[in-house]
Design an enzyme around this catalytic site. Structure first.
Site, mmCIF file in Angstrom:
data_model
loop_
_atom_site.group_PDB
_atom_site.id
_atom_site.type_symbol
_atom_site.label_atom_id
_atom_site.label_comp_id
_atom_site.label_asym_id
_atom_site.label_seq_id
_atom_site.Cartn_x
_atom_site.Cartn_y
_atom_site.Cartn_z
ATOM 1 N N GLU A 1 0.826 -1.212 0.000
ATOM 2 C CA GLU A 1 0.000 0.000 0.000
ATOM 3 C C GLU A 1 0.861 1.265 0.000
ATOM 4 O O GLU A 1 0.530 2.250 -0.663
ATOM 5 C CB GLU A 1 -0.938 0.001 1.212
ATOM 6 C CG GLU A 1 -1.937 -1.129 1.251
ATOM 7 C CD GLU A 1 -3.030 -0.995 0.202
ATOM 8 O OE1 GLU A 1 -3.807 -1.937 0.045
ATOM 9 O OE2 GLU A 1 -3.107 0.065 -0.466
ATOM 10 N N ASP B 1 -4.204 -10.179 -8.432
ATOM 11 C CA ASP B 1 -4.608 -9.327 -9.550
ATOM 12 C C ASP B 1 -3.510 -8.474 -10.162
ATOM 13 O O ASP B 1 -3.189 -8.581 -11.342
ATOM 14 C CB ASP B 1 -5.795 -8.458 -9.144
ATOM 15 C CG ASP B 1 -5.610 -7.816 -7.772
ATOM 16 O OD1 ASP B 1 -4.507 -7.908 -7.199
ATOM 17 O OD2 ASP B 1 -6.570 -7.222 -7.264
ATOM 18 N N GLU C 1 -18.103 -7.267 -2.678
ATOM 19 C CA GLU C 1 -16.750 -7.807 -2.695
ATOM 20 C C GLU C 1 -16.730 -9.227 -3.252
ATOM 21 O O GLU C 1 -15.757 -9.636 -3.878
ATOM 22 C CB GLU C 1 -16.154 -7.789 -1.286
ATOM 23 C CG GLU C 1 -15.827 -6.402 -0.756
ATOM 24 C CD GLU C 1 -14.662 -5.769 -1.498
ATOM 25 O OE1 GLU C 1 -13.534 -5.785 -0.964
ATOM 26 O OE2 GLU C 1 -14.876 -5.250 -2.610
ATOM 27 N N GLU D 1 -12.303 -0.466 -9.933
ATOM 28 C CA GLU D 1 -11.901 -1.373 -11.012
ATOM 29 C C GLU D 1 -12.909 -1.452 -12.160
ATOM 30 O O GLU D 1 -12.524 -1.466 -13.335
ATOM 31 C CB GLU D 1 -11.637 -2.774 -10.447
ATOM 32 C CG GLU D 1 -10.327 -2.901 -9.697
ATOM 33 C CD GLU D 1 -10.371 -2.333 -8.285
ATOM 34 O OE1 GLU D 1 -9.309 -2.154 -7.669
ATOM 35 O OE2 GLU D 1 -11.486 -2.049 -7.796
#
Length: 659
Positions: free
Chosen positions: A126, A266, A359, A380
């Site tokens: 992050e 991902d 989610e 996304e």
């Protein structure tokens, strides 16, 4: 500490200096079809801009300099490191909107007040994508007159901060595998009790930011560390070329062997392609080629993607995970548009059903997965919508953007910003707003409508092509970053080529083809596969190639495993059993083909080998995903029936054919 999100891309790959798809040349003509008029697109763009400032001003008034805003209670909270996370993550969005005053003031404040010599343990993943990426993107904008946002008093303060931060993250890479720990203390390094388990995304989503920093500082240590991490992950892939979700950074053992394109994996795929597009490094291209082909073969059950065991390929989890929604956008960057269209339509049908994407959505039962009912303002699906509109100019994607905007306005807007949705069925709001809402979600929505209205921003009209990081940060393909090879020119030009390079016009056409496209000829790969690609690219985009007679290990002088041992034997057997008629039959049987294009400039050693082997110079690498890749798993086989009603919603809205 594990990253809680992402990611956060047949595909022809353009030359380094033209990495991103130039949609205006791909599909020329009116940018707006029926459905959303240019005037409405401008209105929607302005509404998104107001959305950004409602949230940004709320953060600055009630939360700054804490990390993030609590938009219901109008308070702030430190969620990462306590260094104004949301402000740093929003810097390039301010620049994109052309807000010179606030961008300049924010850059000045960050340069004077942010320090990283603090006793805080932070997520490497992050911190890299949000803070390091935010600093580098803002630096590249603030220091360059060509962007129109040059700050006169700026003296590389953000670059110095970025270099200091990256140095403090480097201790995390001190592992036997080269794969970094998930967390590191910015003052004291890795704690002795730190978990040795990290995610694939955490180890594979560092290459863009660290690579850019190496080029800007002339210090290769950052890029070398991240490449070693990627190699550490890829060398431990299964025989199916799949990677798992979690791995032990000391032993290299997979602790979670579920392979997918969503949570915890991902952005590993995303950064493979984007690292090649940004840096022109063939090694990333090779890995992406193999990883993408495996994903499309074992994970893809058109139009959905499932999770499988990385060793057997058996389905273990028939779930749509919201983080998967980045995939169609990545496919657009790779040029594989048709499956991207179908998958995006399926994903959006879930949004239409609930007003948001949960989610987790169970494909076997067509219901929200227990424990995964929330929507934390993720970008996304909007990101993929933007890329698909840019590639196709199809009005359905403006309709999608309008629906998403309406959902956010009516369901997520709260007194001081925009709230997480804790339950997509009840639309109950949660008192939290992640920084990526301003860095990505709003950014992609604004870009979508600005593109339709007649773009006026540095991404579409600026002097550079931009790669978007997994956090949506703008990374320009400039000579000092891309290190453009001598065979490429800049400012939107492509690599020069000729018929000798293995490409040419084709009489074949697809529904997307027009006069601005060329199509690759059929060509044999090292694995003996053949295909005619349905993926097209502009005639201005001359391609790059490499001799298919060399293995990747021979070309780069490295080896990930014993995979090369039987290469020559397999190739010889394949060529023996494939005559011209077999080629034609194989071409007809392919339902999804992939084109990969590599560098035309080989080393002297490679050139000697090419000359000796009589291989055609600069031939293209072509790989295909088999048409019979659908699993016989009963659960997966029932997905189409279970989701038929769900898909009808989107079909009625967008006109997407059911395939």
């Amino acid at each position: 500490m594990q990253p809680i999100r992402r990611r956060h891309r047949g595909f022809p790959l353009l030359c380094l200096s033209a990495a991103l798809l130039a949609a205006a040349t791909l599909f020329p003509g009116a940018a707006v079809a029926e459905g959303v008029t240019p005037s409405e697109a401008r209105r929607l763009r302005d509404e998104v801009k107001d959305m950004f400032y409602h949230a940004f001003d709320g953060y600055m008034k009630y939360a700054f300099p804490l990390d993030e805003l609590r938009p219901l209670s109008c308070q702030g909270e430190d969620s990462l490191g306590g260094y104004a996370l949301t402000l740093i993550d929003s810097l390039d969005t301010l620049a994109l909107l052309g807000d010179k005053e606030k961008f300049g003031a924010a850059v000045e404040w960050v340069g004077k007040n942010v320090r990283f010599d603090i006793n805080k343990t932070v997520s490497v993943f992050e911190t890299n994508i949000r803070i390091l990426g935010g600093l580098l993107s803002a630096h590249l904008i603030a220091s360059d007159y060509a962007t129109g946002m040059r700050i006169q008093s700026y003296d590389d303060q953000l670059l110095h901060l970025a270099a200091d931060l990256a140095q403090r993250l480097l201790p995390a890479f001190d592992t036997p595998t080269g794969i970094p720990f998930g967390s590191v203390n910015l003052m004291y390094g890795v704690d002795e009790n730190e978990s040795k388990i990290t995610s694939t995304a955490a180890g594979g989503t560092l290459t863009l930011e660290f690579g850019i920093l190496s080029r800007l500082t002339n210090n290769t240590v950052f890029e070398r560390a991240t490449k070693k991490s990627v190699r550490g992950i890829w060398s431990r892939r299964s025989k199916l070329n799949l990677v798992g979700a979690h791995i032990n950074v000391f032993t290299g053992e997979w602790t979670q062997k579920d392979a997918g394109i969503g949570t915890s994996i991902d952005s590993f795929y995303e950064y493979l392609l984007k690292a090649y597009l940004l840096f022109g490094d063939d090694e990333y291209l090779y890995i992406f080629q193999e990883a993408y082909k495996a994903a499309m073969h074992y994970l893809h059950h058109d139009p959905w993607y499932v999770e499988v065991n990385m060793n057997s390929g058996a389905t273990v989890w028939p779930l749509f995970n919201s983080l998967q929604a980045f995939w169609p956008g990545l496919q657009v960057l790779a040029g594989d548009v048709d499956p991207a269209i179908r998958t995006h339509a399926a994903f959006f049908s879930v949004w239409k059903k609930y007003g948001f994407t949960p989610e987790g959505f169970n494909l076997a039962t067509s219901t929200v997965q227990n424990g995964q009912r929330s929507y934390p303002l993720r970008p996304e699906l909007i990101e993929s919508t933007y890329w698909l509109f840019k590639a196709t100019r199809d009005h359905r994607y403006l309709d999608v953007g309008r629906d998403i905007l309406a959902s956010l306005q009516y369901g997520a807007r709260c007194p001081c910003g925009y709230c997480h949705i804790s339950d997509v069925e009840t639309h109950k709001q949660d008192d939290h707003m992640e920084s990526f809402f301003l860095a990505e979600t709003v950014k992609y929505l604004w870009l979508l409508f600005d593109l339709a209205a007649g773009p006026d921003n540095i991404v579409e009209n600026g002097p550079y092509r931009y790669i978007f990081s997994t956090e949506g940060h703008l990374l320009p393909v400039t000579p000092d970053i891309a290190l453009v090879d001598e065979h490429c020119s800049y400012f939107g030009a492509f690599c020069h080529g000729s018929a000798d390079h293995g490409y040419g016009a084709s009489a074949n056409s697809t529904k997307h083809q027009n006069g601005n496209y060329t199509q690759l000829d059929d060509i044999q790969t090292p694995s003996g596969h053949y295909s005619t690609s349905n993926m097209l690219f502009t005639t201005g985009g001359y391609i790059k190639g490499v001799c298919p007679g060399l293995t990747h290990a021979q070309k780069l002088g490295i080896s990930y495993s014993d995979e090369e041992d039987n290469f020559i034997e397999q190739t010889s057997e394949s060529r023996e059993h494939h005559g011209e008629s077999a080629v034609e039959s194989s071409v007809q049987d392919q339902s999804s083909s992939i084109i990969l294009i590599s560098h035309p400039v080989a080393s002297q050693h490679d050139e000697a080998l090419e000359s000796g082997s009589g291989s055609q110079d600069h031939a293209n690498i072509v790989v295909t995903s088999d048409s019979d890749s659908t699993s016989s798993d009963n659960t997966v086989g029932s997905l189409g029936a279970n989701t038929e009603e769900l898909m009808e919603d989107i079909e009625g809205t967008s006109g997407q054919d059911k395939r």
